[in-house]
Motif scaffolding. Structure first.
Motif, PDB file in Angstrom:
ATOM      1  N   ARG A  12     -37.705  13.736  47.854  1.00  0.00           N
ATOM      2  CA  ARG A  12     -36.696  13.379  46.830  1.00  0.00           C
ATOM      3  C   ARG A  12     -37.287  13.130  45.458  1.00  0.00           C
ATOM      4  O   ARG A  12     -36.606  13.251  44.439  1.00  0.00           O
ATOM      5  N   GLY A  13     -38.552  12.686  45.382  1.00  0.00           N
ATOM      6  CA  GLY A  13     -39.210  12.571  44.075  1.00  0.00           C
ATOM      7  C   GLY A  13     -38.880  11.319  43.282  1.00  0.00           C
ATOM      8  O   GLY A  13     -38.915  11.339  42.055  1.00  0.00           O
ATOM      9  N   SER A  14     -38.613  10.195  43.985  1.00  0.00           N
ATOM     10  CA  SER A  14     -38.312   8.983  43.204  1.00  0.00           C
ATOM     11  C   SER A  14     -39.561   8.469  42.477  1.00  0.00           C
ATOM     12  O   SER A  14     -39.459   7.929  41.375  1.00  0.00           O
ATOM     13  N   ASN A  15     -40.723   8.649  43.078  1.00  0.00           N
ATOM     14  CA  ASN A  15     -41.946   8.258  42.355  1.00  0.00           C
ATOM     15  C   ASN A  15     -42.183   9.167  41.150  1.00  0.00           C
ATOM     16  O   ASN A  15     -42.566   8.693  40.077  1.00  0.00           O
ATOM     17  N   GLY A  83     -45.462  11.453  47.492  1.00  0.00           N
ATOM     18  CA  GLY A  83     -44.664  11.853  48.645  1.00  0.00           C
ATOM     19  C   GLY A  83     -44.962  13.279  49.064  1.00  0.00           C
ATOM     20  O   GLY A  83     -44.075  13.995  49.512  1.00  0.00           O
ATOM     21  N   ILE A 103     -50.047   7.498  46.288  1.00  0.00           N
ATOM     22  CA  ILE A 103     -49.353   6.225  46.520  1.00  0.00           C
ATOM     23  C   ILE A 103     -49.010   6.176  47.997  1.00  0.00           C
ATOM     24  O   ILE A 103     -48.459   7.146  48.546  1.00  0.00           O
ATOM     25  N   HIS A 104     -49.369   5.085  48.658  1.00  0.00           N
ATOM     26  CA  HIS A 104     -49.117   4.971  50.096  1.00  0.00           C
ATOM     27  C   HIS A 104     -48.275   3.722  50.353  1.00  0.00           C
ATOM     28  O   HIS A 104     -48.570   2.654  49.800  1.00  0.00           O
ATOM     29  N   PRO A 105     -47.255   3.835  51.240  1.00  0.00           N
ATOM     30  CA  PRO A 105     -46.348   2.706  51.435  1.00  0.00           C
ATOM     31  C   PRO A 105     -46.837   1.672  52.441  1.00  0.00           C
ATOM     32  O   PRO A 105     -46.152   1.365  53.424  1.00  0.00           O
ATOM     33  N   GLU A 169     -43.534   0.482  44.493  1.00  0.00           N
ATOM     34  CA  GLU A 169     -44.272   1.733  44.216  1.00  0.00           C
ATOM     35  C   GLU A 169     -43.993   2.193  42.797  1.00  0.00           C
ATOM     36  O   GLU A 169     -44.896   2.629  42.069  1.00  0.00           O
TER      37      GLU A 169
HETATM   38  C1  GRF Z   1     -43.020   7.087  49.174  1.00  0.00           C
HETATM   39  O1  GRF Z   1     -42.721   6.009  50.012  1.00  0.00           O
HETATM   40  C2  GRF Z   1     -44.518   7.268  49.091  1.00  0.00           C
HETATM   41  O2  GRF Z   1     -45.224   6.077  49.153  1.00  0.00           O
HETATM   42  C3  GRF Z   1     -44.794   8.079  50.322  1.00  0.00           C
HETATM   43  O3  GRF Z   1     -43.718   8.975  50.408  1.00  0.00           O
HETATM   44  C4  GRF Z   1     -42.580   8.416  49.769  1.00  0.00           C
HETATM   45  C5  GRF Z   1     -42.136   9.380  48.710  1.00  0.00           C
HETATM   46  O4  GRF Z   1     -40.926   9.020  48.118  1.00  0.00           O
HETATM   47  N1  GRF Z   1     -46.100   8.685  50.239  1.00  0.00           N
HETATM   48  P1  GRF Z   1     -40.409   9.764  46.824  1.00  0.00           P
HETATM   49  O5  GRF Z   1     -40.308  11.245  47.156  1.00  0.00           O
HETATM   50  O6  GRF Z   1     -41.363   9.504  45.707  1.00  0.00           O
HETATM   51  O7  GRF Z   1     -39.046   9.169  46.569  1.00  0.00           O
END
Ligand code: GRF
Length: 210
Positions: A12-15, A83, A103-105, A169
């Motif tokens: 989805r690319g929220s980061n 992600g 980035i790791h959750p 994040e």
């Molecule tokens: C995030 O939780 C990130 O930490 C993990 O995958 C997810 C990606 O989310 N590696 P988004 O696509 O950035 O919304």
């Protein structure tokens, strides 16, 4: 000269969105999935995108070579995984050594790999979070740049906990990348990271709200 960031996504690319909202200079977005929501988001903001499907390649190594060729056309200073749901070949990681971030959750080294929120809940963890780190060949284990911690509530589900961590994040990843672009990150021999002008206490954020 303006620095150049390439972002790798699968979903989805929220980061990615958080990086763009922070004004970071993203010049290209790559996805291994043509239907990743983040591609639309990037295109709406006028950013060049590219996709390749692993199904069109026989081996991980040849797929990763093709991905690297695409990334290198964008001439990035830093490659940012946001992600990107693929295990990377060692050659790929080495090619971008010291300029590949993830980035790791979870609060690494706890919970590398998948399903981090469900695993933290199953263990009865009271604190959980996320980690921005340099990528090394071993999965989710590179030098830690910045961590964000959140409380775990008694009534949390993996989804409610994931949402709380995700908000964190979105705070720490742009900060870590800013520091990288400002050339303030130094990986010490013992694999810890120090940040010019920042003391170690500031390499973590605590969010106790909600
Ligand atoms: C995030 O939780 C990130 O930490 C993990 O995958 C997810 C990606 O989310 N590696 P988004 O696509 O950035 O919304």
């Amino acid at each position: 000269m303006t620095k150049r960031i390439v972002v790798l996504i699968s979903g989805r690319g929220s980061n990615l969105s958080a990086l763009l909202d922070a004004g970071l200079p993203v010049v290209g977005v790559f996805s291994d999935r043509a239907n990743a929501g983040g591609l639309t988001l990037a295109q709406q903001r006028g950013i060049t995108t590219a996709t390749l499907s692993p199904r069109d390649f026989e081996h991980r190594a040849t797929f990763d070579q093709a991905v690297a060729a695409q990334i290198d056309r964008w001439q990035p200073d830093v490659v940012v995984l946001a992600g990107y749901m693929r295990i990377l070949s060692d050659d790929f990681v080495q090619h971008y050594q010291n300029r590949l971030l993830n980035i790791h959750p979870s609060l690494l080294p706890h919970y590398p790999g998948l399903n981090t929120h469900a695993r933290a809940l199953a263990d009865g963890m009271k604190i959980h979070g996320c980690t921005a780190h340099f990528v090394t060949p071993q999965l989710d284990s590179g030098p830690v740049i910045l961590q964000g911690a959140v409380p775990v509530h008694a009534d949390d589900t993996p989804d409610t906990l994931a949402a709380r961590v995700l908000r964190t994040e979105h705070r720490i990843y742009p900060q870590a990348i800013h520091w990288f672009l400002e050339e303030r990150l130094h990986v010490n021999a013992n694999q810890t990271v120090s940040v010019t002008g920042i003391d170690a206490a500031q390499q973590k954020l605590f969010f106790m709200e909600d």
